[in-house]
Design a protein around this motif. Structure first.
Motif, mmCIF file in Angstrom:
data_model
loop_
_atom_site.group_PDB
_atom_site.id
_atom_site.type_symbol
_atom_site.label_atom_id
_atom_site.label_comp_id
_atom_site.label_asym_id
_atom_site.label_seq_id
_atom_site.Cartn_x
_atom_site.Cartn_y
_atom_site.Cartn_z
ATOM 1 N N HIS A 25 -11.705 -1.692 8.287
ATOM 2 C CA HIS A 25 -12.114 -2.903 7.549
ATOM 3 C C HIS A 25 -11.529 -4.129 8.237
ATOM 4 O O HIS A 25 -10.638 -4.021 9.072
ATOM 5 C CB HIS A 25 -11.598 -2.831 6.105
ATOM 6 N N ASN A 53 0.857 -1.193 0.000
ATOM 7 C CA ASN A 53 0.000 0.000 0.000
ATOM 8 C C ASN A 53 0.885 1.231 0.000
ATOM 9 O O ASN A 53 1.816 1.317 0.804
ATOM 10 C CB ASN A 53 -0.875 0.038 1.259
ATOM 11 N N TYR A 103 0.839 5.321 0.494
ATOM 12 C CA TYR A 103 0.039 6.447 0.982
ATOM 13 C C TYR A 103 0.779 7.747 0.706
ATOM 14 O O TYR A 103 1.892 7.936 1.181
ATOM 15 C CB TYR A 103 -0.153 6.365 2.502
ATOM 16 N N ARG A 112 0.230 -12.001 4.213
ATOM 17 C CA ARG A 112 -0.910 -12.830 4.629
ATOM 18 C C ARG A 112 -0.738 -14.237 4.063
ATOM 19 O O ARG A 112 -0.011 -14.436 3.087
ATOM 20 C CB ARG A 112 -2.213 -12.267 4.074
ATOM 21 N N ARG A 164 4.224 7.040 2.585
ATOM 22 C CA ARG A 164 4.301 5.849 3.445
ATOM 23 C C ARG A 164 4.035 4.602 2.622
ATOM 24 O O ARG A 164 3.109 4.583 1.803
ATOM 25 C CB ARG A 164 3.271 5.946 4.571
HETATM 26 O O1 LIG Z 1 -1.334 0.527 5.900
HETATM 27 C C1 LIG Z 1 -1.563 -0.136 6.899
HETATM 28 O O2 LIG Z 1 -0.867 -0.067 7.912
HETATM 29 C C2 LIG Z 1 -2.796 -1.027 6.939
HETATM 30 C C3 LIG Z 1 -3.048 -1.725 5.637
HETATM 31 C C4 LIG Z 1 -4.274 -2.577 5.695
HETATM 32 O O3 LIG Z 1 -5.046 -2.489 6.617
HETATM 33 C C5 LIG Z 1 -4.571 -3.504 4.627
HETATM 34 O O4 LIG Z 1 -3.831 -3.612 3.644
HETATM 35 O O5 LIG Z 1 -5.595 -4.216 4.755
#
Ligand SMILES: O=C(O)CCC(=O)C(=O)O
Length: 215
Positions: free
Chosen positions: A129, A118, A120, A210, A204
């Motif tokens: 979520h 991710n 940001y 996972r 970020r």
């Molecule tokens: O950016 C984060 O720390 C959380 C990412 C997250 O919750 C996700 O990828 O499901």
């Protein structure tokens, strides 16, 4: 990171552990360089659109499996359609080490086979979520790079309170499994300009590891 009080490892909820400064600067640099390569097309960073017509402000790509709302595929089905990049062995190993660092253990036959990246920018965030599209209850491993953020960790019933806000800095590890595996969580705020200057990253990055439980 220099600050007045040292940050201690903490159990945020049963099954949820925050380990500050888990990755040293060299490891962070190497991961940022890899993320730059992973983020490129094909199957690179994309804007995620939700079925309700919304769009996530954090851009995302996957390794091993491609997450889309709400499932997994081997191709970027809601992006350029390209095959997802493979899950690097070193990330699978990092996931296993992370669980151990958080005080848990992963059975030998289980392997981390998904990494979601991710990205940001200053005004990006992620709503509350649950991570519930996996068929495995193995812990979720989350690594932070670059700007610090407020990470909101809640309960398994509702997006609302009770929740705890934790500041995640570059190099921090957060692991949630067991009774916390399906806890709602999100990122209400990024703190622009707080990345370690040596990292050369504006914004970020979060790497979430996972276990899919898919074959
Ligand atoms: O950016 C984060 O720390 C959380 C990412 C997250 O919750 C996700 O990828 O499901």
């Amino acid at each position: 990171m220099s600050q007045l009080f040292s940050r201690e490892r903490s159990a945020v909820a049963p099954g949820a552990v925050h380990v500050p400064d888990w990755l040293d600067l060299e490891e962070q640099r190497a991961l940022v360089a890899s993320c730059r390569a992973w983020a490129k097309p094909p199957a690179g960073l994309r804007v995620v659109r939700t079925p309700g017509g919304g769009r996530m402000t954090a851009r995302q790509c996957g390794l091993g499996w491609h997450w889309f709302p709400y499932g997994y595929a081997r191709t970027a089905v809601d992006g350029d359609g390209a095959p997802v990049k493979p899950m690097p062995t070193r990330l699978a190993q990092l996931g296993r080490r992370a669980v151990a660092a958080a005080g848990g253990s992963l059975p030998a036959e289980i392997e981390y086979d998904i990494a979601l990246i991710n990205f940001y920018e200053a005004d990006a965030r992620m709503g509350m979520h649950q991570d519930r599209d996996e068929k495995s209850d193995a812990p979720v491993v989350s690594l932070s790079l670059g700007d610090a953020c407020v990470f909101r960790f809640g309960n398994t019933e509702t997006r609302a309170r009770p929740y705890v806000d934790v500041t995640l800095h570059s190099g921090d590890l957060f692991v949630f499994g067991g009774p916390a595996r399906l806890a709602y969580h999100g990122v209400p705020r990024v703190m622009p300009g707080t990345a370690p200057p040596e990292l050369g990253l504006r914004g970020r990055l979060n790497i979430t590891l996972r276990v899919s439980g898919l074959s």
